[in-house]
Design an enzyme around this catalytic site. Structure first.
Site, PDB file in Angstrom:
ATOM      1  N   ASN A   1     -10.361  -2.341  -6.912  1.00 11.65           N
ATOM      2  CA  ASN A   1      -9.555  -1.445  -7.743  1.00 11.65           C
ATOM      3  C   ASN A   1     -10.150  -1.222  -9.128  1.00 11.65           C
ATOM      4  O   ASN A   1      -9.794  -0.256  -9.813  1.00 11.65           O
ATOM      5  CB  ASN A   1      -8.128  -1.978  -7.897  1.00 11.65           C
ATOM      6  CG  ASN A   1      -7.321  -1.911  -6.615  1.00 11.65           C
ATOM      7  OD1 ASN A   1      -6.374  -2.682  -6.426  1.00 11.65           O
ATOM      8  ND2 ASN A   1      -7.678  -1.009  -5.704  1.00 11.65           N
TER       9      ASN A   1
ATOM     10  N   ASP B   1       0.831  -1.203   0.000  1.00 14.98           N
ATOM     11  CA  ASP B   1       0.000   0.000   0.000  1.00 14.98           C
ATOM     12  C   ASP B   1       0.873   1.263   0.000  1.00 14.98           C
ATOM     13  O   ASP B   1       1.970   1.270   0.555  1.00 14.98           O
ATOM     14  CB  ASP B   1      -0.895  -0.011   1.249  1.00 14.98           C
ATOM     15  CG  ASP B   1      -2.065   0.946   1.134  1.00 14.98           C
ATOM     16  OD1 ASP B   1      -2.334   1.432   0.025  1.00 14.98           O
ATOM     17  OD2 ASP B   1      -2.699   1.212   2.171  1.00 14.98           O
TER      18      ASP B   1
END
Length: 257
Positions: free
Chosen positions: A85, A37
């Site tokens: 996503n 991340d």
């Protein structure tokens, strides 16, 4: 690079060697899951574009797997693209898919790692699907770290797919619903997961300071240890990795007991 940065870099390298020297390889996690991340926030802080942030994150992967090889890790699961996503704007998603496809090709061409896709293949573009299948076939005989590339992956979706696979398998065998209901247990569901023949993660690392799983391997991480690191993924260093291993080795795993 100024003198202060050079000295800081030297001290970090010396510290990393010290930590590595005290690392007990017998206590190293065999399976590490990584939530990589912070690519976009790293790019923003560096004055770069989002695509450059994703590329920097991709470039970190080979280095990270090299550290894993040095410390006798056997399985690594890299979360490259979640099902969520796909909701990102096309101007970000399309370049990201291309970068991820390049990652898969690079891993397969390296020759040190065995590549395995975990995720919903149907969500991915046809070209990505071909690349994943070719990577798995090309590396099937490699005697190195098993690298799970989690692409189009969601923890809830994996469990739903496992149940679907279990039902279809029972149908193919002529098993009735009543017989299946009687036979269902934790082990049966586990065998139908994307990682059904693999050990569960011992350690999950998440970078960027976020302290949540976001749906990563919900079933498999029931007894995993977690390590949350403040640095963004592109800036993740060997010393950060070694600290995670040291922290893991110092814990007493209770497995719910």
């Amino acid at each position: 690079m100024n003198l202060r940065d050079k000295l800081r870099g030297l001290l970090v390298r010396l510290y990393a060697r010290r930590v590595e020297g005290h690392l007990d390889h017998a206590q190293v996690p065999k399976h590490i899951g990584v939530i990589m991340d912070g690519n976009r926030r790293w790019a923003k802080a560096a004055g770069s574009t989002t695509a450059q942030g994703h590329r920097a994150g991709a470039d970190k992967i080979g280095e990270f797997l090299g550290w894993c090889t040095e410390t006798d890790v056997e399985v690594v699961t890299l979360w490259l693209l979640s099902t969520d996503n796909f909701d990102r704007p096309q101007e970000e998603l399309v370049p990201l898919l291309g970068i991820i496809e390049d990652v898969v090709r690079t891993l397969a061409a390296d020759g040190r790692w065995r590549v395995h896709h975990v995720g919903t293949m149907d969500l991915l573009p046809a070209g990505m699907q071909r690349t994943l299948k070719e990577a798995e076939e090309a590396t099937a005989g490699v005697d190195g770290i098993l690298v799970n590339v989690a692409i189009g992956y969601g923890g809830r979706q994996e469990i739903a797919d496992a149940v679907r696979s279990m039902l279809l398998d029972a149908h193919d065998k002529g098993t009735s619903l009543e017989e299946l209901a009687e036979a269902v247990d934790v082990d049966m569901i586990g065998r139908h997961l994307y990682t059904g023949d693999q050990p569960d993660p011992d350690l999950v690392i998440r970078t960027s300071g976020e302290q949540r799983l976001s749906g990563f391997m919900l079933w498999q991480t029931a007894h995993s240890e977690y390590y949350f690191c403040e640095v963004f993924w592109p800036a993740f260093r060997k010393v950060d990795f070694l600290r995670a291993l040291r922290d893991y080795a110092a814990r007493h795993r209770r497995y719910g007991g």
